[in-house]
Scaffold this motif. Structure first.
Motif, PDB file in Angstrom:
ATOM      1  N   UNK A  74      -8.632  -1.925   2.147  1.00  0.00           N
ATOM      2  CA  UNK A  74      -7.975  -0.995   3.057  1.00  0.00           C
ATOM      3  C   UNK A  74      -8.579   0.398   2.910  1.00  0.00           C
ATOM      4  N   UNK A  75      -9.247   0.848   3.981  1.00  0.00           N
ATOM      5  CA  UNK A  75      -9.787   2.208   4.008  1.00  0.00           C
ATOM      6  C   UNK A  75      -8.619   3.190   4.110  1.00  0.00           C
ATOM      7  N   UNK A  76      -8.758   4.339   3.484  1.00  0.00           N
ATOM      8  CA  UNK A  76      -7.768   5.419   3.572  1.00  0.00           C
ATOM      9  C   UNK A  76      -6.406   5.055   2.990  1.00  0.00           C
ATOM     10  N   UNK A  77      -6.346   4.097   2.077  1.00  0.00           N
ATOM     11  CA  UNK A  77      -5.069   3.727   1.477  1.00  0.00           C
ATOM     12  C   UNK A  77      -4.571   4.896   0.630  1.00  0.00           C
ATOM     13  N   UNK A  78      -3.361   5.400   0.893  1.00  0.00           N
ATOM     14  CA  UNK A  78      -2.841   6.509   0.096  1.00  0.00           C
ATOM     15  C   UNK A  78      -2.777   6.166  -1.400  1.00  0.00           C
ATOM     16  N   UNK A  79      -2.753   7.192  -2.225  1.00  0.00           N
ATOM     17  CA  UNK A  79      -2.843   7.036  -3.679  1.00  0.00           C
ATOM     18  C   UNK A  79      -1.790   6.109  -4.276  1.00  0.00           C
ATOM     19  N   UNK A  80      -0.546   6.221  -3.879  1.00  0.00           N
ATOM     20  CA  UNK A  80       0.529   5.412  -4.456  1.00  0.00           C
ATOM     21  C   UNK A  80       0.950   4.269  -3.537  1.00  0.00           C
ATOM     22  N   UNK A  81       0.003   3.760  -2.751  1.00  0.00           N
ATOM     23  CA  UNK A  81       0.305   2.703  -1.787  1.00  0.00           C
ATOM     24  C   UNK A  81      -0.369   1.398  -2.181  1.00  0.00           C
ATOM     25  N   UNK A  82       0.181   0.294  -1.663  1.00  0.00           N
ATOM     26  CA  UNK A  82      -0.388  -1.026  -1.928  1.00  0.00           C
ATOM     27  C   UNK A  82       0.009  -1.988  -0.812  1.00  0.00           C
ATOM     28  N   UNK A  83      -0.881  -2.928  -0.472  1.00  0.00           N
ATOM     29  CA  UNK A  83      -0.567  -3.882   0.591  1.00  0.00           C
ATOM     30  C   UNK A  83       0.421  -4.941   0.119  1.00  0.00           C
ATOM     31  N   UNK A  84       1.299  -5.354   1.029  1.00  0.00           N
ATOM     32  CA  UNK A  84       2.289  -6.377   0.696  1.00  0.00           C
ATOM     33  C   UNK A  84       2.188  -7.613   1.590  1.00  0.00           C
ATOM     34  N   UNK A  85       1.504  -7.469   2.736  1.00  0.00           N
ATOM     35  CA  UNK A  85       1.419  -8.613   3.646  1.00  0.00           C
ATOM     36  C   UNK A  85       0.129  -8.559   4.450  1.00  0.00           C
ATOM     37  N   UNK A  86      -0.346  -9.762   4.794  1.00  0.00           N
ATOM     38  CA  UNK A  86      -1.466  -9.896   5.719  1.00  0.00           C
ATOM     39  C   UNK A  86      -0.863  -9.984   7.117  1.00  0.00           C
ATOM     40  N   UNK A  87      -1.330  -9.120   8.005  1.00  0.00           N
ATOM     41  CA  UNK A  87      -0.871  -9.154   9.390  1.00  0.00           C
ATOM     42  C   UNK A  87      -1.943  -9.842  10.234  1.00  0.00           C
TER      43      UNK A  87
END
Length: 159
Positions: A74-87
């Protein structure tokens, strides 16, 4: 929850702790509750609104043990963020713990445009509706042309 989930398991405490250390802040209780019962689950066919003109669906919830690996996609993912699902279509749903656990849609074709979906994970889950593919009705002559992969066509013709 309006959708049915299949194949979910229990996220391990080790995997949860590893993710929390990577994210740098505690995970929200609602997300933790979800992965303790539905880690890596596959939802039934579904749909949710991204905005007034975009709809998508969740193909699967990312197992906690794979989330750190998926973060690099994920490009531009914020610092305290993480993916939870594939869309659908190679896109992602992610949680930003730096903004109180808000949930966002990331489109790989527009990585600079991140769309807020919900203030929290439970609210996002409530936005997902079951989708009946049989409800799609095409009008006569609506489809002008279609392409099918020749190898796939051979496969279905041989059955």
């Amino acid at each position: 929850m309006k959708i049915k989930l299949n194949e979910g398991s229990h996220a391990s405490d080790f995997d949860i702790d590893t993710l929390q250390k990577k994210v740098g802040v505690p995970l929200t209780p609602e997300f933790l509750e979800f992965v303790r019962n539905n880690d890596g689950s596959k939802p039934e066919t579904n749909i949710f609104k991204v905005n007034e003109s975009i709809e998508s669906g969740v193909n699967g919830f990312i197992p906690v043990r794979l989330i750190i690996r998926e973060m690099s996609n994920i490009e531009n993912l914020p610092e305290n963020a993480f993916p939870v699902a594939w869309a659908e279509g190679g896109n992602y749903i992610f949680i930003d713990q730096g903004i109180g656990g808000s949930v966002y849609f990331w489109d790989h074709e527009q990585p600079e445009n991140i769309f807020k979906l919900a203030d929290g994970f439970s609210q996002f889950i409530d936005l997902i509706d079951p989708f009946d593919t049989g409800s799609i009705k095409l009008k006569p002559n609506q489809v002008k042309k279609a392409w099918i992969d020749p190898d796939f066509l051979k496969t279905i013709q041989s059955t």
